[in-house]
Scaffold this motif. Sequence first.
Motif, PDB file in Angstrom:
ATOM      1  N   ALA A 159      -5.473  68.162 164.654  1.00  0.00           N
ATOM      2  CA  ALA A 159      -5.515  68.304 166.118  1.00  0.00           C
ATOM      3  C   ALA A 159      -4.806  69.581 166.555  1.00  0.00           C
ATOM      4  CB  ALA A 159      -4.872  67.085 166.779  1.00  0.00           C
ATOM      5  N   LEU A 160      -3.641  69.834 165.968  1.00  0.00           N
ATOM      6  CA  LEU A 160      -2.900  71.040 166.334  1.00  0.00           C
ATOM      7  C   LEU A 160      -3.656  72.292 165.898  1.00  0.00           C
ATOM      8  CD1 LEU A 160       0.780  69.983 165.568  1.00  0.00           C
ATOM      9  CD2 LEU A 160      -0.223  70.444 167.824  1.00  0.00           C
ATOM     10  N   ALA A 161      -4.236  72.237 164.698  1.00  0.00           N
ATOM     11  CA  ALA A 161      -5.009  73.386 164.221  1.00  0.00           C
ATOM     12  C   ALA A 161      -6.174  73.665 165.174  1.00  0.00           C
ATOM     13  CB  ALA A 161      -5.517  73.137 162.802  1.00  0.00           C
ATOM     14  N   TYR A 193       1.606  64.501 170.084  1.00  0.00           N
ATOM     15  CA  TYR A 193       1.978  65.804 169.527  1.00  0.00           C
ATOM     16  C   TYR A 193       1.010  66.938 169.846  1.00  0.00           C
ATOM     17  CZ  TYR A 193       5.621  63.306 167.120  1.00  0.00           C
ATOM     18  OH  TYR A 193       6.726  62.540 166.857  1.00  0.00           O
ATOM     19  N   SER A 194      -0.177  66.608 170.338  1.00  0.00           N
ATOM     20  CA  SER A 194      -1.142  67.670 170.627  1.00  0.00           C
ATOM     21  C   SER A 194      -1.686  67.531 172.043  1.00  0.00           C
ATOM     22  CB  SER A 194      -2.296  67.612 169.623  1.00  0.00           C
ATOM     23  OG  SER A 194      -3.352  68.430 170.056  1.00  0.00           O
ATOM     24  N   GLU A 195      -1.981  68.683 172.637  1.00  0.00           N
ATOM     25  CA  GLU A 195      -2.497  68.727 174.005  1.00  0.00           C
ATOM     26  C   GLU A 195      -4.011  68.577 174.060  1.00  0.00           C
ATOM     27  OE1 GLU A 195      -0.506  69.763 176.970  1.00  0.00           O
ATOM     28  OE2 GLU A 195       0.967  68.945 175.545  1.00  0.00           O
ATOM     29  N   ILE A 196      -4.652  68.661 172.902  1.00  0.00           N
ATOM     30  CA  ILE A 196      -6.119  68.685 172.894  1.00  0.00           C
ATOM     31  C   ILE A 196      -6.680  67.367 173.464  1.00  0.00           C
ATOM     32  CG2 ILE A 196      -6.522  67.708 170.563  1.00  0.00           C
ATOM     33  CD1 ILE A 196      -8.471  70.230 170.189  1.00  0.00           C
ATOM     34  N   ASN A 197      -7.799  67.467 174.157  1.00  0.00           N
ATOM     35  CA  ASN A 197      -8.422  66.270 174.741  1.00  0.00           C
ATOM     36  C   ASN A 197      -9.144  65.475 173.652  1.00  0.00           C
ATOM     37  OD1 ASN A 197      -7.773  66.898 177.497  1.00  0.00           O
ATOM     38  ND2 ASN A 197      -9.354  68.488 177.398  1.00  0.00           N
ATOM     39  N   LEU A 198      -8.793  64.203 173.541  1.00  0.00           N
ATOM     40  CA  LEU A 198      -9.381  63.391 172.481  1.00  0.00           C
ATOM     41  C   LEU A 198     -10.602  62.609 172.947  1.00  0.00           C
ATOM     42  CD1 LEU A 198      -6.218  61.887 170.719  1.00  0.00           C
ATOM     43  CD2 LEU A 198      -7.649  63.812 169.981  1.00  0.00           C
ATOM     44  N   ILE A 199     -11.658  62.760 172.176  1.00  0.00           N
ATOM     45  CA  ILE A 199     -12.855  61.928 172.321  1.00  0.00           C
ATOM     46  C   ILE A 199     -12.801  60.966 171.132  1.00  0.00           C
ATOM     47  CG2 ILE A 199     -15.391  61.907 172.299  1.00  0.00           C
ATOM     48  CD1 ILE A 199     -15.329  64.897 173.078  1.00  0.00           C
TER      49      ILE A 199
END
Length: 248
Positions: A159-161, A193-199
């Motif tokens: 996710a961070l990557a 831990y990650s800002e990415i939007n999760l689907i």
Amino acid sequence: GKTAKYLQKLIDEGQPIHFSLIDPDKVKDIQSLSKVASSLFKAGTSAFLIGGTLGVSKEKLDSILSVLQDFSVPKIIFPSNINLISEKADAILFMSLLNSDDLYYVIGAQVSASIIVKTIGLEPIPTGYLIVGHGGTAAHIGRARVVPYDNPELAVAYALAAEYMGMEYLYLEAGSGAPDTVRPEMVKFVSKYSEINLIVGGGIRTPERAVELVKAGAKALVTGNVIETDIERAIKIIEAMQRVYRIE
Ligand code: 1GP
């Protein structure tokens, strides 16, 4: 792009996104698709995803997109390969299968597709695709080294990557028809831990699990099989997701 803005607005408002996945290979007759799509639309699905791993032709994709034109939510392609591109859609999840051992699914297909996407004016939504647990047909075809259901640390690393490479969404995929979904604990850990939007998708069959995943931090859920097997239950899932929003 228009679709990205629409999705971002839902996220900003704290509304869980529900994607109704239509697999062209499983649509037997167009008449009943129209009925099913209408119930999903009325229940408040946020968008239609169109895609599937096997047996998909451009002709079938186009005929499905034509039926879906009647409903005023975005029609987004969820591609398994470069044959799944159509100017009739609003957008495409422009995905890289992050845990594939085959460079084709990481960057090759994307290079083959990019100029077509540009030429026909399809809106790309930058998405990392991570196959978890069961993995289903997608893992087999995509040669994925699946992230085990119980290894949230590994999911965070991906996710961070993805986030640091500028992707806007990370799709955690347990595989269509998976006996178990991605675990809420994994979703919780990754969103911490990650800002990415999760689907999150694969194996979601009950309103209870959908609510758990949303509460754990999923911004969007995808349901496919349940739409085909039990539309009433699919509607209950959508309604349950809306209640989470209204209560919070
Ligand atoms: C598959 O995640 C999606 O790519 C949906 O899975 O068909 O199990 O709902 P289901």
